[in-house]
Enzyme design. Sequence first.
Site, PDB file in Angstrom:
ATOM      1  N   VAL A 100       9.276 -38.351-105.448  1.00 52.44           N
ATOM      2  CA  VAL A 100       8.761 -38.956-104.380  1.00 52.44           C
ATOM      3  C   VAL A 100       9.784 -39.531-103.447  1.00 52.44           C
ATOM      4  O   VAL A 100      10.534 -40.392-103.986  1.00 52.44           O
ATOM      5  CB  VAL A 100       7.428 -39.815-104.558  1.00 52.44           C
ATOM      6  CG1 VAL A 100       7.072 -40.441-103.197  1.00 52.44           C
ATOM      7  CG2 VAL A 100       6.550 -39.236-105.517  1.00 52.44           C
ATOM      8  N   CYS A 101       9.953 -39.293-102.194  1.00 51.41           N
ATOM      9  CA  CYS A 101      10.815 -39.978-101.315  1.00 51.41           C
ATOM     10  C   CYS A 101      12.195 -39.939-101.756  1.00 51.41           C
ATOM     11  O   CYS A 101      12.869 -38.938-102.215  1.00 51.41           O
ATOM     12  CB  CYS A 101      10.293 -41.351-101.072  1.00 51.41           C
ATOM     13  SG  CYS A 101      10.933 -42.610 -99.558  1.00 51.41           S
ATOM     14  N   ALA A 102      13.040 -41.157-102.015  1.00 50.52           N
ATOM     15  CA  ALA A 102      14.154 -40.951-102.237  1.00 50.52           C
ATOM     16  C   ALA A 102      14.544 -40.861-103.748  1.00 50.52           C
ATOM     17  O   ALA A 102      15.602 -40.556-103.984  1.00 50.52           O
ATOM     18  CB  ALA A 102      14.811 -42.546-102.276  1.00 50.52           C
ATOM     19  N   THR A 120      12.637 -34.532 -98.728  1.00 51.88           N
ATOM     20  CA  THR A 120      12.509 -36.043 -99.098  1.00 51.88           C
ATOM     21  C   THR A 120      12.014 -36.714 -97.633  1.00 51.88           C
ATOM     22  O   THR A 120      11.476 -36.032 -96.771  1.00 51.88           O
ATOM     23  CB  THR A 120      13.626 -36.494 -99.337  1.00 51.88           C
ATOM     24  OG1 THR A 120      13.784 -37.903 -99.619  1.00 51.88           O
ATOM     25  CG2 THR A 120      15.057 -36.231 -98.189  1.00 51.88           C
ATOM     26  N   ALA A 153       7.953 -35.758 -99.822  1.00 54.38           N
ATOM     27  CA  ALA A 153       8.195 -36.464 -98.808  1.00 54.38           C
ATOM     28  C   ALA A 153       8.104 -38.050 -98.899  1.00 54.38           C
ATOM     29  O   ALA A 153       7.795 -38.395-100.246  1.00 54.38           O
ATOM     30  CB  ALA A 153       7.787 -36.061 -97.231  1.00 54.38           C
TER      31      ALA A 153
END
Length: 305
Positions: A100-102, A120, A153
Amino acid sequence: MPKVVFVLVPGLHLLDLAGPAQAFSDAAALGYEYELHYVAERLAVPSFQGVPLTAGLTWPRLEKDDLVVVPGWHGHSPIGEETARRLAAHHASGGTVASVCAGADALGRAGLLDGRRFTTHHDLQDAMARRYPKAVLVRDVLYVTDGGVVTSAGIASGIDLALHLIALRHGPGAAARVARSMVVYARRNGDQPQAGVMLRHRGHLADSVHRVQDLIDDRFTEPLPLDALAASAGVGVRTLTRRFTAAIGLTPLRYQQLLRLERAEQLLSEGSTMEAAARAVGFEDARMLRRLRRRASADRTSPAS
């Protein structure tokens, strides 16, 4: 019992962790067996929001059906070599690794993004594209699946990722029930429109129609005679057809076809052949699937669409 292992990194965003953890926890409570684990490189893990967390230092033994999830974080918080090795080893053994994300940065450091599509958080996309030039960045989508590597993202998209993975394992009906328990939207493949068929047609208050939709969601790959659907709602065939169409603007058959088409498109995006995708969703061969795809394409390009 499949394990879901969350890798906690200092500075992690709480919702990056809590969203997927809640989804899999709710799935377990609904009878879809999952065993959740939390591991880190140190016992105390500070979150970016200020809530202190604790995690185990010892990883459980992983099997290919298990899932490893790396929530995102704020700032520069790279994983260590041992964690990167474990991520790579689990994927090499046939397991799924998600971020997730970073958290995609951890997958990149483990060598899992090279030659693959990924996504991302929009604020990190340019930096990640420069950092991993051998990977293919997909912008402005919720999540991307490529060869056992699933990236999503920012922040709340971790919920969409978890629902997607639950749907892959247990079917769209299971994902819909988990989404409903969390009071969130069910999502479909990140490369496709964000609101899936099930969700787009769940904004009504007709209980009997919801019951029939639950049945179709669970068994959309099977033949579902209209009289059997009507019996499940305790009404006659004509009454069901009238109520169903009034509630969602589709007949039960058309709703089932859209679920089949959505799942088939997902399988095609993952490399399935047209014939295999058609049979997987309940068609005898690919002819009906091709017909539905042409109809959907025409609907998207028509002036009224």
